[in-house]
Scaffold this motif. Structure first.
Motif, PDB file in Angstrom:
ATOM      1  N   LEU A 135      16.973  -3.999   2.159  1.00 58.01           N
ATOM      2  CA  LEU A 135      15.720  -4.749   2.018  1.00 58.01           C
ATOM      3  C   LEU A 135      15.765  -6.020   2.858  1.00 58.01           C
ATOM      4  O   LEU A 135      16.738  -6.768   2.833  1.00 58.01           O
ATOM      5  CB  LEU A 135      15.495  -5.120   0.552  1.00 58.01           C
ATOM      6  N   SER A 136      14.709  -6.257   3.629  1.00 58.40           N
ATOM      7  CA  SER A 136      14.567  -7.515   4.372  1.00 58.40           C
ATOM      8  C   SER A 136      13.150  -8.035   4.156  1.00 58.40           C
ATOM      9  O   SER A 136      12.184  -7.274   4.177  1.00 58.40           O
ATOM     10  CB  SER A 136      14.843  -7.315   5.871  1.00 58.40           C
ATOM     11  N   LEU A 137      13.067  -9.344   3.932  1.00 59.05           N
ATOM     12  CA  LEU A 137      11.775  -9.994   3.694  1.00 59.05           C
ATOM     13  C   LEU A 137      11.731 -11.305   4.461  1.00 59.05           C
ATOM     14  O   LEU A 137      12.625 -12.152   4.301  1.00 59.05           O
ATOM     15  CB  LEU A 137      11.566 -10.285   2.202  1.00 59.05           C
ATOM     16  N   ARG A 138      10.710 -11.460   5.293  1.00 58.72           N
ATOM     17  CA  ARG A 138      10.499 -12.770   5.892  1.00 58.72           C
ATOM     18  C   ARG A 138       9.963 -13.710   4.821  1.00 58.72           C
ATOM     19  O   ARG A 138       9.455 -13.283   3.790  1.00 58.72           O
ATOM     20  CB  ARG A 138       9.527 -12.675   7.072  1.00 58.72           C
ATOM     21  N   ARG A 139      10.066 -15.009   5.092  1.00 56.12           N
ATOM     22  CA  ARG A 139       9.610 -15.966   4.087  1.00 56.12           C
ATOM     23  C   ARG A 139       8.128 -15.758   3.789  1.00 56.12           C
ATOM     24  O   ARG A 139       7.332 -15.475   4.682  1.00 56.12           O
ATOM     25  CB  ARG A 139       9.876 -17.403   4.539  1.00 56.12           C
ATOM     26  N   LYS A 140       7.801 -15.857   2.510  1.00 55.72           N
ATOM     27  CA  LYS A 140       6.461 -15.686   1.956  1.00 55.72           C
ATOM     28  C   LYS A 140       5.999 -14.229   1.885  1.00 55.72           C
ATOM     29  O   LYS A 140       4.913 -13.963   1.391  1.00 55.72           O
ATOM     30  CB  LYS A 140       5.426 -16.525   2.726  1.00 55.72           C
ATOM     31  N   GLU A 141       6.793 -13.273   2.372  1.00 55.01           N
ATOM     32  CA  GLU A 141       6.403 -11.874   2.250  1.00 55.01           C
ATOM     33  C   GLU A 141       6.577 -11.399   0.810  1.00 55.01           C
ATOM     34  O   GLU A 141       7.476 -11.839   0.093  1.00 55.01           O
ATOM     35  CB  GLU A 141       7.235 -10.997   3.187  1.00 55.01           C
TER      36      GLU A 141
ATOM     37  N   ASP B 164       0.229  -3.412  -2.216  1.00 50.05           N
ATOM     38  CA  ASP B 164      -0.066  -4.839  -2.004  1.00 50.05           C
ATOM     39  C   ASP B 164       1.010  -5.534  -1.180  1.00 50.05           C
ATOM     40  O   ASP B 164       1.329  -6.703  -1.424  1.00 50.05           O
ATOM     41  CB  ASP B 164      -0.231  -5.574  -3.341  1.00 50.05           C
ATOM     42  N   ALA B 165       1.576  -4.805  -0.212  1.00 50.34           N
ATOM     43  CA  ALA B 165       2.564  -5.426   0.679  1.00 50.34           C
ATOM     44  C   ALA B 165       1.853  -6.369   1.648  1.00 50.34           C
ATOM     45  O   ALA B 165       0.663  -6.219   1.933  1.00 50.34           O
ATOM     46  CB  ALA B 165       3.329  -4.362   1.455  1.00 50.34           C
ATOM     47  N   THR B 166       2.591  -7.344   2.162  1.00 50.40           N
ATOM     48  CA  THR B 166       2.030  -8.308   3.104  1.00 50.40           C
ATOM     49  C   THR B 166       1.425  -7.614   4.314  1.00 50.40           C
ATOM     50  O   THR B 166       0.383  -8.015   4.820  1.00 50.40           O
ATOM     51  CB  THR B 166       3.118  -9.302   3.548  1.00 50.40           C
ATOM     52  N   ASP B 167       2.059  -6.551   4.793  1.00 49.12           N
ATOM     53  CA  ASP B 167       1.487  -5.752   5.875  1.00 49.12           C
ATOM     54  C   ASP B 167       2.027  -4.334   5.766  1.00 49.12           C
ATOM     55  O   ASP B 167       2.945  -4.042   4.990  1.00 49.12           O
ATOM     56  CB  ASP B 167       1.789  -6.354   7.259  1.00 49.12           C
ATOM     57  N   ASP B 168       1.439  -3.405   6.546  1.00 54.30           N
ATOM     58  CA  ASP B 168       1.835  -2.002   6.478  1.00 54.30           C
ATOM     59  C   ASP B 168       3.277  -1.786   6.920  1.00 54.30           C
ATOM     60  O   ASP B 168       3.966  -0.901   6.419  1.00 54.30           O
ATOM     61  CB  ASP B 168       0.893  -1.152   7.344  1.00 54.30           C
ATOM     62  N   GLY B 169       3.727  -2.594   7.858  1.00 59.21           N
ATOM     63  CA  GLY B 169       5.107  -2.474   8.299  1.00 59.21           C
ATOM     64  C   GLY B 169       6.087  -2.758   7.176  1.00 59.21           C
ATOM     65  O   GLY B 169       7.095  -2.061   7.017  1.00 59.21           O
ATOM     66  N   LEU B 170       5.785  -3.780   6.379  1.00 56.45           N
ATOM     67  CA  LEU B 170       6.657  -4.102   5.250  1.00 56.45           C
ATOM     68  C   LEU B 170       6.605  -2.983   4.216  1.00 56.45           C
ATOM     69  O   LEU B 170       7.638  -2.581   3.668  1.00 56.45           O
ATOM     70  CB  LEU B 170       6.231  -5.431   4.625  1.00 56.45           C
ATOM     71  N   ARG B 171       5.410  -2.453   3.930  1.00 52.46           N
ATOM     72  CA  ARG B 171       5.289  -1.376   2.947  1.00 52.46           C
ATOM     73  C   ARG B 171       6.128  -0.171   3.364  1.00 52.46           C
ATOM     74  O   ARG B 171       6.867   0.402   2.553  1.00 52.46           O
ATOM     75  CB  ARG B 171       3.826  -0.974   2.787  1.00 52.46           C
ATOM     76  N   GLN B 172       6.051   0.202   4.648  1.00 48.72           N
ATOM     77  CA  GLN B 172       6.825   1.348   5.120  1.00 48.72           C
ATOM     78  C   GLN B 172       8.322   1.067   5.070  1.00 48.72           C
ATOM     79  O   GLN B 172       9.124   1.940   4.713  1.00 48.72           O
ATOM     80  CB  GLN B 172       6.393   1.709   6.542  1.00 48.72           C
ATOM     81  N   HIS B 173       8.695  -0.166   5.421  1.00 48.25           N
ATOM     82  CA  HIS B 173      10.111  -0.550   5.388  1.00 48.25           C
ATOM     83  C   HIS B 173      10.670  -0.431   3.971  1.00 48.25           C
ATOM     84  O   HIS B 173      11.774   0.090   3.765  1.00 48.25           O
ATOM     85  CB  HIS B 173      10.263  -1.982   5.903  1.00 48.25           C
ATOM     86  N   VAL B 174       9.912  -0.899   2.979  1.00 49.31           N
ATOM     87  CA  VAL B 174      10.388  -0.835   1.593  1.00 49.31           C
ATOM     88  C   VAL B 174      10.448   0.609   1.128  1.00 49.31           C
ATOM     89  O   VAL B 174      11.417   1.032   0.484  1.00 49.31           O
ATOM     90  CB  VAL B 174       9.476  -1.668   0.679  1.00 49.31           C
ATOM     91  N   CYS B 175       9.413   1.413   1.449  1.00 47.96           N
ATOM     92  CA  CYS B 175       9.405   2.822   1.051  1.00 47.96           C
ATOM     93  C   CYS B 175      10.605   3.563   1.630  1.00 47.96           C
ATOM     94  O   CYS B 175      11.257   4.363   0.944  1.00 47.96           O
ATOM     95  CB  CYS B 175       8.107   3.497   1.487  1.00 47.96           C
ATOM     96  N   ASP B 176      10.908   3.305   2.900  1.00 47.75           N
ATOM     97  CA  ASP B 176      12.030   3.982   3.551  1.00 47.75           C
ATOM     98  C   ASP B 176      13.365   3.633   2.886  1.00 47.75           C
ATOM     99  O   ASP B 176      14.302   4.441   2.927  1.00 47.75           O
ATOM    100  CB  ASP B 176      12.089   3.614   5.034  1.00 47.75           C
TER     101      ASP B 176
END
Length: 559
Positions: free
Chosen positions: A192-198, A127-139
C-alpha cells in the motif's frame, strides 16, 4: 506547594539572569515535543475509521408484527430475509493524514483488518482520491484465513474471492454451503502506498459462520506497524491528548518568555543581533526561495537590514563572488548546491541544510520507480521510449535538464549519472529540432520551477528537482510524479539506506564577515531556532542542530 508559593517561585525565576533561558528551554521542549514526534519520530500518519458495521436486510422475525403478521409474511420476502439474516457489511475509511507520503516499504507490518468469526464474501474499494489509487489498492488486496502480526499467512487476491462468490450465492439460495468452500477472515493491504491527503473506503461483505445463532457479530480488529509513523483509529481519539496539553503549556511559557523579552528589548544595547546595511544573497535557484523567506523573517526583526535574494545558479553565484574586493565583501553571499569547484581559498563555506533531490516524470511515462542504470540509459540515449522500461503504449522520452551553471545539475551528474549530461538538442523538449539525428531529446531550463513546469507540460518528460519543490509540484499538478530511485523513496531518512541523490547547501562568503555587519548577523540568525523551523517547514534538514552541533550528514565526505 500552594498557588501563592508557585507564583512567587515563578517570579523569582523571571527576575533572575537565567530566567529567559529557563523559560525558553521549557517552552521549546513543551511545544517541540509533539512536532518532533510528528515530523521526526513518527512522521507518517495513517488513520482509519469504521463508518458502518451492521447486518444486511431484514430479520425474518421483523416481518411479523402481531395482527398484521399474516399480511406481511410474504413467502418470497421471508425467504430472502432469511438468506440475508446472517450477512453484514463493514465500511472502513483509510486516510493519509500526515504531511509525508507513505510508501510500501514504510510498513513494517502491512495494514490488515480481521472480523472475528465472520467470513469474507466480497470486497470493493470506493471513494478513492482518484481511479489510479482505487486500482492500486484493489491490486494489492489480499484475503487470509488466520493471521497474527508475528506470523502473517499467505493470502489470495480479490479475483479469487469474487470467482467463488457465485458458488457461495448458489449454495445460499439452496440453503447449503458449497463443498469445501475456503473461509477468509481478514483483509490485508499488500504494497500500500498513499500520497499525503489521499484516502479511500474499503467495503467488505461478510457472513456469520454456519451454526451461529443470535445477533450479528460487530468484532473488528486491525494489525499494522508503520516505520517512523503512527496508525490511529479515529474513533478512539481523545479530545485532550498529550500533544494538546504540552502545546498549551508551551504557549503559556512562551507568553511568559515574550513578556520577559519585551522588557529586555526595551533596554538600550539589547539589539546586538541586528545590524544596519545591505546584503545580497544569490546563487542556487533551488534554495533561494527558502532563503528569501528566512531573510524576510530576519528583516521583520531588524528593519535596518536590507537583504535581497536572486536566483542566478550555484556556479554563476560563486563566480560572481570570487572577484569581489575587500570593500564589498560583506555585501554579497552566494548559495551553492554542494561544495563548489569554483571556490578559491579566499572563500569561506558555511553548511546550511541537507538538500534531497528527486527525479520527476510526467505521468504519461507510466513509471514511479527507476534504477540508477535505467536513468543512465535514458540520459545517454540508449533508452528513448518508455515502453522499453515498462509494458504499455509507447511514449517518447523528453529530458528536461538544467544549464551548466546549476548546482542541482552538478549534483545529479556526480551522484546519479556518474558523468556529464548529453548536449542540448532541443528547445521545445518535445523533439530534437537542434539535431534531428541526436540520440536524446534534451532541453534546458534556467530554474527549478521552470523544469517542473516543463515536465508537467510535456507527456513523457523526465527531469529533476529538490524534493520540497518536487512534492509541491506533484500536489499542485497531477501530471507530475515523484520517482523512487533504486527502490528508495526520496527522503532524508533513506540516505543512510542508500539513496544517493542529495547534497549539502553551502553559503559562501568572501572570507570571514566583519563583526557587526548584516552578513555576520544573518549568518548567526541562520543557526537560530526560528531559521531552523523555517528550513524544517520547507522540507529541509538544517545543518546546525538544536544543540549547536552539525548534523552528521553535513560532515560526510560525500556531501
Amino acid at each position: 506547594m500552594g498557588v501563592g508559593a508557585t507564583m512567587q517561585s515563578l517570579a523569582e525565576i523571571l527576575s533572575s539572569d537565567s530566567g529567559s533561558l529557563v523559560l525558553g528551554l521549557a517552552a521549546l521542549v513543551a511545544m517541540a515535543a509533539p512536532f518532533v514526534d510528528r515530523y521526526f519520530i513518527r512522521r507518517r500518519r495513517l488513520s482509519f475509521r469504521v463508518l458502518y458495521n451492521s447486518k444486511i436486510g431484514l430479520s425474518p422475525i421483523d416481518l411479523h408484527d402481531g395482527e398484521n403478521g399474516s399480511a406481511q409474511a410474504d413467502p418470497q420476502l421471508e425467504r430472502t430475509a432469511r438468506l440475508l439474516s446472517r450477512m453484514s457489511v463493514v465500511v472502513i475509511r483509510i486516510h493519509n493524514t500526515g504531511g509525508f507520503d507513505i510508501a510500501p516499504d514504510d510498513f513494517e507490518i502491512p495494514l490488515s483488518f480481521t472480523f472475528g468469526r465472520r467470513i469474507v464474501w466480497d470486497a470493493r474499494v470506493s471513494d478513492a482520491t482518484d481511479d489510479g489509487l482505487r486500482q492500486h489498492v484493489c491490486d494489492g488486496l489480499e484475503f487470509f484465513t488466520r493471521e497474527t502480526p508475528q506470523r502473517p499467512v499467505e493470502g489470495v487476491k480479490l479475483s479469487r474471492v469474487r470467482a467463488l462468490l457465485p458458488k457461495r450465492l448458489a449454495g445460499l439460495a439452496a440453503s447449503e454451503a458449497p463443498p469445501e468452500a475456503p473461509e477468509w477472515h481478514g483483509v490485508r493491504f499488500a504494497r500500500l502506498s498513499l500520497r499525503r491527503k489521499e484516502k479511500f473506503k474499503l467495503v467488505v461483505v461478510l457472513r456469520e459462520p454456519d451454526g451461529h445463532d443470535g445477533e450479528i457479530s460487530k468484532e473488528i480488529g486491525h494489525h499494522a506497524r508503520l516505520a517512523a509513523g503512527r496508525i490511529k483509529d479515529d474513533r478512539k481519539q481523545r479530545r485532550f491528548g498529550w500533544p494538546v496539553i504540552t502545546t498549551a503549556i508551551g504557549v503559556l511559557l512562551t507568553g511568559a518568555l515574550l513578556a520577559t523579552l519585551i522588557v529586555s528589548w526595551s533596554r538600550p544595547g539589547d539589539t546586538a543581533q541586528c545590524a544596519t546595511g545591505k546584503l545580497a544573497v544569490e546563487g542556487s535557484s533551488a534554495f533561494v526561495p527558502i532563503m528569501a523567506s528566512i531573510a524576510a523573517e530576519y528583516h521583520g526583526q531588524c528593519d535596518g537590514a536590507a537583504i535581497t535574494t536572486r536566483a542566478t545558479g550555484s556556479v554563476s553565484g560563486v563566480r560572481a563572488l570570487a572577484p569581489v574586493g575587500a570593500t564589498g565583501k560583506d555585501e554579497l553571499a552566494v548559495l551553492s548546491d554542494g561544495r563548489s569547484g569554483e571556490a578559491g581559498p579566499d572563500l569561506a563555506a558555511k553548511a546550511v541544510a541537507v538538500v534531497v533531490y528527486s527525479l520527476v516524470v510526467n505521468r504519461a511515462a507510466g513509471v514511479d520507480r527507476l534504477t540508477t542504470q535505467q536513468v543512465r540509459d535514458i540520459f545517454s540515449g540508449r533508452v528513448r521510449n518508455w515502453d522499453q522500461l515498462r509494458p504499455g503504449p509507447p511514449v517518447p522520452i523528453g529530458i528536461v535538464g538544467r544549464g551548466q551553471e546549476s548546482g542541482t545539475r552538478k549534483t545529479f551528474e556526480q551522484k546519479v549519472l556518474g558523468g556529464a549530461e548529453d548536449r542540448l538538442t532541443s528547445d521545445s523538449c518535445r523533439r530534437p529540432e537542434r539535431d534531428p539525428a541526436a540520440a536524446t531529446t534534451r532541453c534546458e531550463r534556467g530554474t527549478t520551477a521552470e523544469v517542473l513546469t516543463e515536465v508537467a507540460a510535456v507527456p513523457g518528460a523526465i527531469g529533476y528537482a529538490d524534493v520540497p519543490a518536487a512534492k509541491a509540484a506533484a500536489a499542485r499538478d497531477q501530471q507530475v510524479a515523484v520517482v523512487q530511485l533504486d527502490g528508495h523513496y526520496p527522503d532524508v531518512t533513506t540516505v543512510d539506506a542508500g539513496y544517493r541523490f542529495w547534497t549539502v547547501e553551502y553559503l559562501y562568503t568572501k572570507g570571514v564577515p566583519s563583526n557587526g555587519s548584516v552578513l555576520k548577523r544573518f549568518l548567526d540568525y541562520l543557526a537560530s531556532p526560528a531559521a531552523r523551523a523555517e528550513l524544517q517547514d520547507a522540507g529541509y534538514t538544517p545543518c546546525v542542530a538544536k544543540d549547536g552541533l552539525l548534523d552528521p550528514l553535513c560532515t560526510r565526505p560525500d556531501s
